[in-house]
Design an enzyme around this catalytic site. Structure first.
Site, PDB file in Angstrom:
ATOM      1  N   LYS A   1      24.242  40.135  51.331  1.00  0.00           N
ATOM      2  CA  LYS A   1      24.820  39.916  50.004  1.00  0.00           C
ATOM      3  C   LYS A   1      23.755  39.510  49.000  1.00  0.00           C
ATOM      4  CE  LYS A   1      28.041  39.610  46.952  1.00  0.00           C
ATOM      5  NZ  LYS A   1      28.534  40.870  46.387  1.00  0.00           N
TER       6      LYS A   1
ATOM      7  N   GLU B   1      26.855  52.673  50.712  1.00  0.00           N
ATOM      8  CA  GLU B   1      26.766  51.307  51.227  1.00  0.00           C
ATOM      9  C   GLU B   1      27.794  51.025  52.328  1.00  0.00           C
ATOM     10  OE1 GLU B   1      25.361  47.973  48.069  1.00  0.00           O
ATOM     11  OE2 GLU B   1      27.135  49.094  47.469  1.00  0.00           O
TER      12      GLU B   1
ATOM     13  N   ARG C   1      31.636  26.915  37.814  1.00  0.00           N
ATOM     14  CA  ARG C   1      31.579  27.635  36.541  1.00  0.00           C
ATOM     15  C   ARG C   1      30.297  27.333  35.765  1.00  0.00           C
ATOM     16  NH1 ARG C   1      36.349  29.555  34.071  1.00  0.00           N
ATOM     17  NH2 ARG C   1      38.112  29.582  35.474  1.00  0.00           N
TER      18      ARG C   1
ATOM     19  N   LYS D   1      28.078  52.875  46.090  1.00  0.00           N
ATOM     20  CA  LYS D   1      29.194  52.253  46.814  1.00  0.00           C
ATOM     21  C   LYS D   1      29.564  53.065  48.053  1.00  0.00           C
ATOM     22  CE  LYS D   1      29.587  48.652  44.609  1.00  0.00           C
ATOM     23  NZ  LYS D   1      28.130  48.762  44.584  1.00  0.00           N
TER      24      LYS D   1
ATOM     25  N   ASN E   1      37.592  23.610  25.080  1.00  0.00           N
ATOM     26  CA  ASN E   1      36.887  24.810  25.509  1.00  0.00           C
ATOM     27  C   ASN E   1      36.936  25.817  24.376  1.00  0.00           C
ATOM     28  OD1 ASN E   1      36.425  23.742  28.000  1.00  0.00           O
ATOM     29  ND2 ASN E   1      37.767  25.122  29.122  1.00  0.00           N
ATOM     30  N   GLY E   2      35.845  26.537  24.152  1.00  0.00           N
ATOM     31  CA  GLY E   2      35.845  27.559  23.113  1.00  0.00           C
ATOM     32  C   GLY E   2      34.846  27.242  22.019  1.00  0.00           C
TER      33      GLY E   2
ATOM     34  N   TRP F   1      29.255  23.121  28.937  1.00  0.00           N
ATOM     35  CA  TRP F   1      28.044  23.936  28.880  1.00  0.00           C
ATOM     36  C   TRP F   1      27.680  24.049  27.403  1.00  0.00           C
ATOM     37  CZ3 TRP F   1      25.556  26.375  33.122  1.00  0.00           C
ATOM     38  CH2 TRP F   1      24.459  27.186  32.769  1.00  0.00           C
TER      39      TRP F   1
ATOM     40  N   GLU G   1      26.438  54.463  40.484  1.00  0.00           N
ATOM     41  CA  GLU G   1      27.122  53.330  41.108  1.00  0.00           C
ATOM     42  C   GLU G   1      28.172  53.808  42.101  1.00  0.00           C
ATOM     43  OE1 GLU G   1      28.556  49.402  41.952  1.00  0.00           O
ATOM     44  OE2 GLU G   1      26.635  50.308  41.426  1.00  0.00           O
TER      45      GLU G   1
ATOM     46  N   CYS H   1      33.438  26.077  29.958  1.00  0.00           N
ATOM     47  CA  CYS H   1      33.601  24.669  30.290  1.00  0.00           C
ATOM     48  C   CYS H   1      34.892  24.464  31.088  1.00  0.00           C
ATOM     49  CB  CYS H   1      33.647  23.841  29.008  1.00  0.00           C
ATOM     50  SG  CYS H   1      32.263  24.161  27.898  1.00  0.00           S
TER      51      CYS H   1
ATOM     52  N   HIS I   1      18.588  72.568  38.053  1.00  0.00           N
ATOM     53  CA  HIS I   1      17.206  72.231  38.369  1.00  0.00           C
ATOM     54  C   HIS I   1      17.041  71.713  39.791  1.00  0.00           C
ATOM     55  CE1 HIS I   1      15.979  72.787  34.164  1.00  0.00           C
ATOM     56  NE2 HIS I   1      17.152  72.249  33.866  1.00  0.00           N
TER      57      HIS I   1
END
Length: 611
Positions: A606, A491, A27, A488, A101-102, A76, A484, A2, A507
């Site tokens: 993107k 890419e 947010r 990267k 918040n929380g 939220w 990953e 929030c 193998h």
């Protein structure tokens, strides 16, 4: 998370508060509200709206409310549905208003005690409890607002960022934080507060970031801060750059900026969702608990980097939650004969929330008999979030570089939280959970330490300048991390890179190894380390050139055929998040040497919004 904004000034502040809320809209939220006090004739005016901030703007205009002291909030839902009554600010007896918040874990017992003492609740939230507790602690004005807040927070368990005003003390705002961030903005004859400095960029460039446990009283001209009943001084920070995440600032490329933003992105993603020792399950939303109670299987669907985050999560879900997990590439998922096991949770992951294949998979899943659909995403207004039954947002901020970095690590953080809350239902003890959460609380600092390897990796990258191929190796949970790293590199540097489980070398992949093929390996201190070392020896024996990112605690030594960079020791749970950082940096520096377009590599977009 929030959003909180507060202001005290000698001018009308509703416009400042509304602008602050608009700057925090990214947010995600489902309702918004504002409370104002006009100090000439102290009266608390509170306006709330379900939906966008624009609705609140119209409401404030129609009510013709104004004031020079006020607080505002975007919510939220975690406790209670998105309704006007559940929206913030929350009040007590028309005197006190607060935004929060929380998550307060012990709110039910506190609520029951307050009801017994005659307090009437109008919302379903945990936050209203705090307002009544502060009013009760005021004892009819015999106790100051500051002291009432100090006494109240001692009763709270969980995470909170609080901003409180009282018509009986209309010359101040009292704020406090524990596990949820707050920042004070300094002006001249006026001061401000927010959950994110971004919200205050239109009124100040001077900030004080409150530390854990701080309580502050903010007036027109003074800011007084206490911690553990001792008055303290916090350093003032000047942020002179424009408040736009779309600026590179001191960095040459968005990708490098976003790599370096990961400690903050991880902290922002975890803030308000974990305490010192447990995951705050309410952060998953009001539907989550009843859904999680039914789950006995998990199906993850995603594309690209998000798919690899899902592959890491499979290990966590099976080891922590003891729950079967299947991970599918979204583009293929709905074209096979999908057999949905009973009580299966469908999890989709996407940075943008607009990935065409992932959305198509979600729409297929909604008709396929899953117990519920759950999304992990970085964009609150995205189609994926809107169409899923419930979601958890990564607070990574805007990611401009096509090659995803901070979105990946924040996705992993949330997937680990998911594994923990499901694990509670299948034997994960409070002690085991506390051990993991304590490590998560230290994670932003650990990532910062890992970023200090940048110069070493930059020097290392020179050995890749003339390479056309690379092989990445990992074992167990580190195999998706190796994938990953390879993704990267290919890419943004256009080097052909592939990843293999290290145990698979015999193998087939060993046929590729020679002195011209760099082999990059990730070597954390886990139960597979001994086997990994044996696999790497196979590479050395065939003249391969090894580059090993090794846990600094295992004493891995390099030689002419093996270059070692020591990575800060983390833990087996967090190793995937920590060990991907050096691979991101390696890809970046190799791409710089290759002279490619780092932020916008050829042929890629993107957000992949077509199948």
């Amino acid at each position: 998370m929030c959003g909180i904004v507060g202001a005290i000034a000698q001018r009308e502040v509703s416009g400042i508060l509304i602008e602050g809320l608009k700057r925090l809209e990214y947010r995600g939220y489902d309702s918004a509200g504002i409370a104002l006090i006009n100090t000439d004739k102290p009266r608390l005016d509170c306006s709330k709206a379900v939906g966008k901030v624009a609705k609140l703007v119209d409401l404030v205009a129609r009510n013709n409310t104004s004031g020079n002291l006020g607080i505002a909030h975007t919510r939220w839902a975690t406790h209670g549905k998105p309704t006007i009554k559940n929206a913030h600010p929350h009040t007590s007896t028309g005197d006190i208003a607060l935004v929060h918040n929380g998550i307060i874990e012990n709110y039910e017992s506190l609520r029951d005690a307050l009801i017994n003492d005659g307090y009437r609740f109008v919302s379903q939230t945990d936050s209203e409890v705090i307002a009544h507790l502060i009013h009760q602690a005021r004892k009819g004005g015999k106790v100051s607002l500051l002291d009432a807040v100090k006494g109240t927070v001692k009763k709270l368990e969980g995470a909170y960022g609080l901003c409180v005003i009282d018509i009986n003390e209309p010359d101040q705002i009292v704020v406090t934080r524990s596990g949820s961030p707050l920042v004070i903005g300094k002006g001249i004859g006026e001061n401000f507060v927010a959950s994110d400095a971004l919200a205050l960029g239109q009124v100040t460039d001077r900030f004080i970031f409150l530390e854990e446990g701080d309580i502050a009283r903010i007036t027109l001209n003074d800011i007084d801060i206490w911690n553990k009943n001792k008055k303290v001084t916090r350093e003032e920070t000047r942020i002179t750059s424009k408040f736009s995440e779309a600026e590179k600032g001191e960095f040459a490329h968005y990708m490098l900026k976003e790599i370096y933003e990961q400690p903050k992105a991880i902290k922002d993603t975890l803030d308000g969702r974990i305490s010192t020792s447990k995951v705050l399950e309410e952060a998953f939303g009001i539907k989550a608990k009843s859904i999680f109670d039914k789950v006995s299987n998990v199906q993850i669907v995603a594309c690209g980097t998000s798919f690899l985050a899902g592959q890491v999560a499979k290990y966590w879900l099976e080891s922590i939650a003891k729950i079967p997990c299947q991970v599918d590439i979204a583009s293929d998922y709905r074209y096979r004969n999908v057999i949905v096991q009973p009580s299966t949770l469908f999890v989709s992951i996407s940075q943008s929330g607009e990935t065409a294949d992932t959305l198509a998979a979600l729409r297929f899943a909604k008709k396929a008999g899953y117990v519920a659909t759950f999304a992990i995403c970085n964009v609150p207004t995205s189609s994926l979030v809107r169409e899923s039954d419930f979601c958890l947002l990564t607070h990574a901020g805007q990611e401009i570089g096509v090659a995803s970095t901070k979105a990946f690590t924040t996705q992993l953080c949330l997937l680990l939280l998911l594994a923990i809350v499901l694990g509670r239902r299948r034997g994960l003890t409070e002690k085991q959970e506390a051990r993991i959460v304590r490590k998560l609380n230290r994670l932003p600092g650990l990532v910062s330490r890992t970023l200090s390897l940048d110069n070493q990796i930059k020097k290392l990258s020179k050995q890749f300048a003339d390479k056309q191929h690379a092989l990445f190796l990992g074992r167990g949970i580190q195999y998706p991390v190796a994938k990953e790293g390879a993704l990267k590199l290919k890419e943004i540097s256009y080097i052909h890179a592939e990843a293999y489980p290290a145990g698979e070398l015999k193998h087939g992949p060993l046929a590729l190894v020679d002195d011209k093929m760099p082999v990059i390996a990730v070597a954390p201190n886990d139960e597979l380390l001994g086997k990994l070392k044996a696999n790497l020896a196979e590479v050395s024996a065939r003249g391969g050139k090894l580059f090993v990112f090794a846990d600094e605690g295992i004493g891995f030594k390099g030689d002419k055929s093996c270059k070692v960079i020591h990575v800060p020791t983390s833990s087996d749970i967090l190793d995937p998040i920590v060990f991907v950082i050096p691979l991101q940096l390696l890809a970046y520096h190799v791409a710089i040497l290759k002279g490619t377009d780092v932020d916008q590599p050829r042929n890629l977009a993107k957000s992949v919004t077509v199948e």
